[in-house]
Design a protein around this motif. Structure first.
Motif, PDB file in Angstrom:
ATOM      1  N   GLU A   1       3.755   5.056   8.225  1.00 22.76           N
ATOM      2  CA  GLU A   1       3.086   3.984   8.965  1.00 22.76           C
ATOM      3  C   GLU A   1       1.751   3.582   8.350  1.00 22.76           C
ATOM      4  O   GLU A   1       1.225   2.504   8.640  1.00 22.76           O
ATOM      5  CB  GLU A   1       2.875   4.422  10.424  1.00 22.76           C
ATOM      6  CG  GLU A   1       1.821   5.491  10.635  1.00 22.76           C
ATOM      7  CD  GLU A   1       2.312   6.896  10.305  1.00 22.76           C
ATOM      8  OE1 GLU A   1       1.498   7.836  10.402  1.00 22.76           O
ATOM      9  OE2 GLU A   1       3.508   7.059   9.960  1.00 22.76           O
ATOM     10  N   LYS A   2       1.203   4.435   7.484  1.00 25.71           N
ATOM     11  CA  LYS A   2      -0.059   4.104   6.826  1.00 25.71           C
ATOM     12  C   LYS A   2       0.143   3.254   5.567  1.00 25.71           C
ATOM     13  O   LYS A   2      -0.830   2.827   4.955  1.00 25.71           O
ATOM     14  CB  LYS A   2      -0.818   5.385   6.483  1.00 25.71           C
ATOM     15  CG  LYS A   2      -1.318   6.143   7.703  1.00 25.71           C
ATOM     16  CD  LYS A   2      -2.177   7.311   7.301  1.00 25.71           C
ATOM     17  CE  LYS A   2      -2.725   8.038   8.546  1.00 25.71           C
ATOM     18  NZ  LYS A   2      -3.577   9.185   8.179  1.00 25.71           N
ATOM     19  N   GLY A   3       1.378   3.050   5.205  1.00 28.14           N
ATOM     20  CA  GLY A   3       1.651   2.230   4.030  1.00 28.14           C
ATOM     21  C   GLY A   3       2.006   0.801   4.392  1.00 28.14           C
ATOM     22  O   GLY A   3       2.182   0.455   5.564  1.00 28.14           O
ATOM     23  N   ILE A   4       2.046  -0.039   3.367  1.00 25.51           N
ATOM     24  CA  ILE A   4       2.551  -1.415   3.500  1.00 25.51           C
ATOM     25  C   ILE A   4       3.697  -1.525   2.517  1.00 25.51           C
ATOM     26  O   ILE A   4       3.482  -1.505   1.295  1.00 25.51           O
ATOM     27  CB  ILE A   4       1.459  -2.456   3.185  1.00 25.51           C
ATOM     28  CG1 ILE A   4       0.253  -2.281   4.109  1.00 25.51           C
ATOM     29  CG2 ILE A   4       2.026  -3.873   3.309  1.00 25.51           C
ATOM     30  CD1 ILE A   4      -0.935  -3.142   3.721  1.00 25.51           C
ATOM     31  N   ASN A   5       4.903  -1.587   3.025  1.00 30.12           N
ATOM     32  CA  ASN A   5       6.094  -1.472   2.201  1.00 30.12           C
ATOM     33  C   ASN A   5       6.386  -2.782   1.453  1.00 30.12           C
ATOM     34  O   ASN A   5       6.871  -3.754   2.036  1.00 30.12           O
ATOM     35  CB  ASN A   5       7.291  -1.072   3.061  1.00 30.12           C
ATOM     36  CG  ASN A   5       8.448  -0.561   2.230  1.00 30.12           C
ATOM     37  OD1 ASN A   5       8.791  -1.145   1.209  1.00 30.12           O
ATOM     38  ND2 ASN A   5       9.046   0.532   2.669  1.00 30.12           N
ATOM     39  N   SER A   6       6.098  -2.779   0.167  1.00 31.03           N
ATOM     40  CA  SER A   6       6.287  -3.994  -0.637  1.00 31.03           C
ATOM     41  C   SER A   6       7.764  -4.357  -0.761  1.00 31.03           C
ATOM     42  O   SER A   6       8.110  -5.532  -0.897  1.00 31.03           O
ATOM     43  CB  SER A   6       5.676  -3.814  -2.025  1.00 31.03           C
ATOM     44  OG  SER A   6       6.337  -2.774  -2.740  1.00 31.03           O
TER      45      SER A   6
ATOM     46  N   LYS B   1       0.860  -1.189   0.000  1.00 26.28           N
ATOM     47  CA  LYS B   1       0.000   0.000   0.000  1.00 26.28           C
ATOM     48  C   LYS B   1       0.891   1.233   0.000  1.00 26.28           C
ATOM     49  O   LYS B   1       1.798   1.366   0.821  1.00 26.28           O
ATOM     50  CB  LYS B   1      -0.901   0.004   1.224  1.00 26.28           C
ATOM     51  CG  LYS B   1      -1.878   1.176   1.280  1.00 26.28           C
ATOM     52  CD  LYS B   1      -2.734   1.110   2.535  1.00 26.28           C
ATOM     53  CE  LYS B   1      -3.691   2.278   2.623  1.00 26.28           C
ATOM     54  NZ  LYS B   1      -4.505   2.231   3.880  1.00 26.28           N
ATOM     55  N   ALA B   2       0.624   2.136  -0.925  1.00 37.24           N
ATOM     56  CA  ALA B   2       1.416   3.355  -1.024  1.00 37.24           C
ATOM     57  C   ALA B   2       1.040   4.340   0.087  1.00 37.24           C
ATOM     58  O   ALA B   2      -0.099   4.369   0.567  1.00 37.24           O
ATOM     59  CB  ALA B   2       1.204   4.003  -2.386  1.00 37.24           C
ATOM     60  N   ALA B   3       2.027   5.113   0.498  1.00 38.72           N
ATOM     61  CA  ALA B   3       1.813   6.193   1.470  1.00 38.72           C
ATOM     62  C   ALA B   3       2.986   7.153   1.355  1.00 38.72           C
ATOM     63  O   ALA B   3       4.032   6.815   0.776  1.00 38.72           O
ATOM     64  CB  ALA B   3       1.711   5.632   2.887  1.00 38.72           C
ATOM     65  N   HIS B   4       2.810   8.359   1.883  1.00 40.30           N
ATOM     66  CA  HIS B   4       3.900   9.335   1.830  1.00 40.30           C
ATOM     67  C   HIS B   4       5.025   8.867   2.758  1.00 40.30           C
ATOM     68  O   HIS B   4       4.811   8.613   3.944  1.00 40.30           O
ATOM     69  CB  HIS B   4       3.405  10.711   2.260  1.00 40.30           C
ATOM     70  CG  HIS B   4       4.337  11.820   1.891  1.00 40.30           C
ATOM     71  ND1 HIS B   4       5.557  12.005   2.499  1.00 40.30           N
ATOM     72  CD2 HIS B   4       4.232  12.810   0.953  1.00 40.30           C
ATOM     73  CE1 HIS B   4       6.164  13.045   1.975  1.00 40.30           C
ATOM     74  NE2 HIS B   4       5.371  13.565   1.024  1.00 40.30           N
TER      75      HIS B   4
END
Length: 298
Positions: free
Chosen positions: A108-113, A99-102
């Motif tokens: 913390e709002k992203g899911i780092n692929s 999941k992309a995030a700034h």
């Protein structure tokens, strides 16, 4: 051709693709021309082996299904050795969807692929077996779009080589059993088996025949080698059809600027091939009234 011109010098033939495997193609025509009229032989030449035989695989398998033996005119192994075994090959593509995030404001709002893929690469590499000679190699890797964004997707391709089908199947199960580490990450695995191994059980009888023919022709003793690269011979051996590979040119430098073939070996290898075909067409107990089909393939 300007960089690698065709040339003959000092008993060496040079030029693009001469060793792998234009010489083998020419040999096949001369060998078949020396056979008795009516000999049952199929010559199959394909052009996509280097990119996986994606369009020719079915043709190769259907043609080989009509044959009692397959002789592959790929270039020889080091020193002119025939190729009596080849590793099987599998190719995979692993994709992680996160999941992309700034990256600066709210990572913390992203899911780092990319982080997820790092976990997976270590698991993938661990599927290799040094004792079994099985390699599992992550190759092309990509992740993310911009430097300030948590990467939403990541991809890696995986090259697998194994000497036997059991190892190839073990790795396949392992690849398809991969599960995500990070909460919310999604993992997909595509691809799979490309070529079954060409195990030595499929070449042993033909190699023995080749050795006998070489002795009869005064060509000396032949050597056999197991190699890691694949060929279309993997397909035919995988069908249970006796297959002998590496009957083509003697030389070196495949795919390189120094690609070359030893000219003096070309008629010797052609005579070996012709003798091997004749011996296969008329094995012990057979007569001209009972033809056995043989094939020369790439």
């Amino acid at each position: 051709m300007t960089k690698q011109p065709y040339a003959q010098e000092g008993g060496i033939l040079r030029g693009p693709g001469n060793f792998d495997m234009k010489v083998g193609v020419v040999m096949s025509f001369h060998a078949v021309a020396s056979l008795d009229p009516g000999s049952s032989v199929t010559i199959l030449i394909t052009g996509d082996e280097e990119i996986g035989s994606l369009t020719s695989k079915k043709l190769i398998e259907s043609a080989a299904a009509e044959c009692a033996a397959v002789f592959v005119l790929e270039a020889s192994a080091d020193g002119g050795a025939l190729k009596i075994g080849r590793k099987g090959m599998s190719d995979y593509r692993v994709r992680v969807t996160g999941k992309a995030a700034h990256a600066g404001l709210e990572p913390e709002k992203g899911i780092n692929s990319a982080v997820e893929m790092s976990h997976q690469i270590l698991r993938i590499e661990a599927l290799a077996s040094e004792t079994q000679g099985t390699s599992v190699v992550p190759t092309v890797l990509s992740a993310g779009t911009t430097t300030n964004t948590v990467p939403a997707t990541a991809d890696v391709t995986v090259d697998v080589r194994a000497w036997n089908q059991e190892e190839q199947d073990r790795v396949d199960i392992g690849m398809r059993s991969l599960t995500p580490v990070l909460p919310g990450a999604i993992l997909s695995v595509t691809g799979g088996l490309n070529r079954r191994p060409m195990e030595t059980t499929m070449s042993s009888s033909l190699f023995e025949s080749a050795c006998a023919v070489a002795r009869d022709l005064g060509l000396g003793e032949l050597a056999g080698a197991k190699v890691g690269g694949g060929s279309d011979g993997n397909f035919t051996a995988g069908l249970g059809i006796p297959t002998l590979d590496g009957l083509g040119a003697v030389g070196g430098g495949a795919h390189a600027d120094n690609e070359h073939s030893v000219i003096a070996e070309i008629p010797r290898r052609t005579a070996l091939l012709a003798g091997l075909i004749k011996r296969t067409l008329l094995p012990v107990g057979k007569t001209n009234d009972e033809p056995i089909t043989s094939a020369i393939g790439r």
